[in-house]
Design an enzyme around this catalytic site. Structure first.
Site: not given
Ligand code: F6P
Length: 543
Positions: A208, A214, A268-269, A354, A385, A505
């Site tokens: 987003k 990452e 995002g979620r 979240e 189980h 972060k």
């Molecule tokens: O760190 C949490 C977050 O901001 C989530 O809310 C989001 O889904 C995820 O990181 C990834 O964010 P992006 O889509 O901006 O890479």
């Protein structure tokens, strides 16, 4: 008039008094008193049947929960969400994931813009792209069709796509291979690509913000991997982006003509049905993706229009509040009895935690009650189980949702009846347990009797749908989205921000150079962090 704090709302106080009676009532009695309970405490919408009769409730509980919903202005807040009002107060944003699945031809004006026109413009571009990939018309740098799609993203830019792919694998184009890379641990990328040829591989970089460390780290390694095999000019044919940030996409080196956008009003979620679902659309094709959106929309419409006492998301959300705030439940399990839904609990963890892991209200006041519970789960029957023992006989009350289907997508002998019998049997065992007399009547030796007694009175919801289709998945996800909304509204919190993830972060950004430094860095952290960094550097330096 503003809404009083939760614990001062009359319905909340009445529920607290009611709880002191209900905590002693057993589901055995409640069922014995009312032979029709199992047919009355149920509701159905968008192809999903909810049996909530095995909850520790009576008609009075329900009516007090409904009163609490009214006093919390749940319906008004829901309508504000659907109207595009800025209910995400801490980020000053609308919350409009429901617009992502509204059908063509509808219109929704927000700040003078018809967001539906924009939504369908992106859907059409996604459809063109999906057709090109699926037909082989989109070729890679060497002219070969794309056979492998790798989605790079994390959080909502990964969990939705990977969950939907796994859930709907049955309907996917099996000539295409789909992989999902999320973790910055290089193992994730290396293992996902080790058997792929770059000339047949396309990366969808989903972020987003396009600023997530990452994802950018993995995307950079993917670019190196492509360039290493195909040369500098291959990037254009092997990378597309999904983002709200065109500048950063261009800066990374992806042509914005190959970018699929979405908007800051999609959390995002809550984004798996936005352009973040590009891999899902490629996997399913247009019809399947359309069914998925239709399932979401059917549940949205139900949430928007059904009376609270028949409204599945409201019922489930209010029941969660009942257990969290009165019974002190700290977690809720979600157990899908369908192997394809193996990533569904992981998906729900982000959606629920979240969203509702907050300790202040929308006005910034620290709450004096519990908010979001831990959601977790595992497909049945595997979980039975492993950890179900604790749900049956442990000391914590853990309400669980059991999700089953009338039909298997892969029928084999009697597997499906065996599987489904466990949905019903677990709900029965959890509710009714086994009394001391029953245990004794089986001839159990005295010393073992206490170990074999099952207290029961452990609540479950059972959700049943005909079979796991794209439509059913959409409806199921929307059900949980709106249940989360319901809970967040009662708690008076902002379910759509996530400031809590930022500090870690930032701190990592300060530590990265200290780990990478060729010379011993000067460390100014607390003594534990300093010692850990020194220890890590020593381990790393070992020959
Ligand atoms: O760190 C949490 C977050 O901001 C989530 O809310 C989001 O889904 C995820 O990181 C990834 O964010 P992006 O889509 O901006 O890479």
């Amino acid at each position: 008039m503003s809404i009083p704090p939760l614990c001062e709302r009359p319905a909340y106080e009445a529920l607290a008094r009611h709880y002191s009676k209900m905590e002693r009532r057993h589901l055995r009695e409640l069922f014995a008193e009312d032979a029709t309970r199992g047919e009355r405490f149920c509701a159905e919408a968008a192809g999903i049947y909810l049996d909530y009769s095995k909850n520790r409730i009576t008609e009075e509980t329900l009516s007090l929960l409904m009163q609490l919903a009214r006093e919390s202005e749940l319906e008004r807040r829901r309508d504000m969400m659907f109207a595009g009002e800025r209910i995400n107060v801490s980020e000053n944003r609308s919350v409009l994931h429901v617009a992502l699945r509204m059908p063509k031809g509808t219109s929704l004006m927000v700040d003078g813009i018809d967001v539906m026109a924009e939504v369908h413009e992106v859907l059409d571009r996604m459809a063109d792209f999906a057709i090109k990939i699926r037909s082989g018309a989109w070729t890679g740098h060497t002219g070969k069709p794309i056979r492998n799609i790798v989605n790079i993203g994390i959080g909502g830019s990964d969990l939705g796509p990977v969950m939907a792919y796994e859930a709907l694998r049955h309907y996917t184009d099996r000539n295409l291979t789909f992989r999902f890379v999320s973790n910055v641990d290089s193992t994730d990328f290396v293992e996902a690509t080790r058997d792929l040829a770059a000339e047949e591989t396309l990366f969808i970089v989903s972020s987003k913000t396009f600023g997530t460390l990452e994802t950018l780290t993995n995307a950079t390694s993917a670019r190196d991997w492509v360039i290493g095999q195909l040369g500098d000019y291959a990037v254009a044919k092997h990378f597309v982006a999904v983002s709200t940030n065109a500048d950063r996409v261009a800066e990374f080196g992806i042509d914005t003509a190959n970018m699929f956008g979405f908007w800051d009003w999609v959390g995002g979620r809550y984004s798996m049905d936005s352009a973040i679902g590009l891999s899902t659309m490629v996997a399913l094709g247009l019809e399947g993706f359309g069914d998925l959106l239709a399932g979401f929309h059917a549940m949205d419409e139900h949430f928007r229009t059904a009376p609270p006492e028949k409204n599945l998301p409201m019922l489930m959300g209010l029941l969660a509040v009942w257990y969290v705030n009165f019974f002190g439940a700290q977690s809720i399990g979600v157990m899908p009895y369908d192997q394809y839904l193996k990533r569904f609990p992981a998906y729900l963890q982000q959606l629920t935690m979240e969203s509702n892991g907050k300790h202040v209200t929308v006005d910034g006041a620290v709450v004096d009650y519990q908010t979001g519970p831990v959601y977790w789960g595992e497909p049945g029957t595997n979980g039975q189980h492993s950890f179900y023992q604790l749900i049956h006989q442990g000391t914590a009350l853990i309400p669980i949702d059991l999700i089953g289907f009338g039909k298997s997508l892969n029928p084999l002998r009697d597997h499906h009846d065996i599987l489904s019998s466990n949905v019903f049997a677990q709900a029965q065992a959890l509710a009714f347990g086994k009394t001391e007399q029953e245990v004794r009547a089986e001839g159990t030796p005295d010393a073992v009797v206490p170990h074999r007694v099952m207290q029961g009175n452990r609540p479950t919801n059972v959700l049943l749908a005909e079979k796991l289709t794209p439509h059913a998945l959409g409806a199921l996800v929307a059900l949980y989205e709106h249940s989360v909304f319901t809970q967040g509204t009662i708690w008076g919190i902002d379910s759509f921000d996530q400031w809590g993830v930022e500090l870690g972060k930032q701190l990592a950004l300060a530590i990265i150079p200290e780990l990478k430094s060729a010379t011993e860095p000067e460390l100014g952290h607390d003594s534990s962090t300093n010692a850990l960094i020194r220890h890590y550097r020593a381990l790393k330096a070992r020959p």
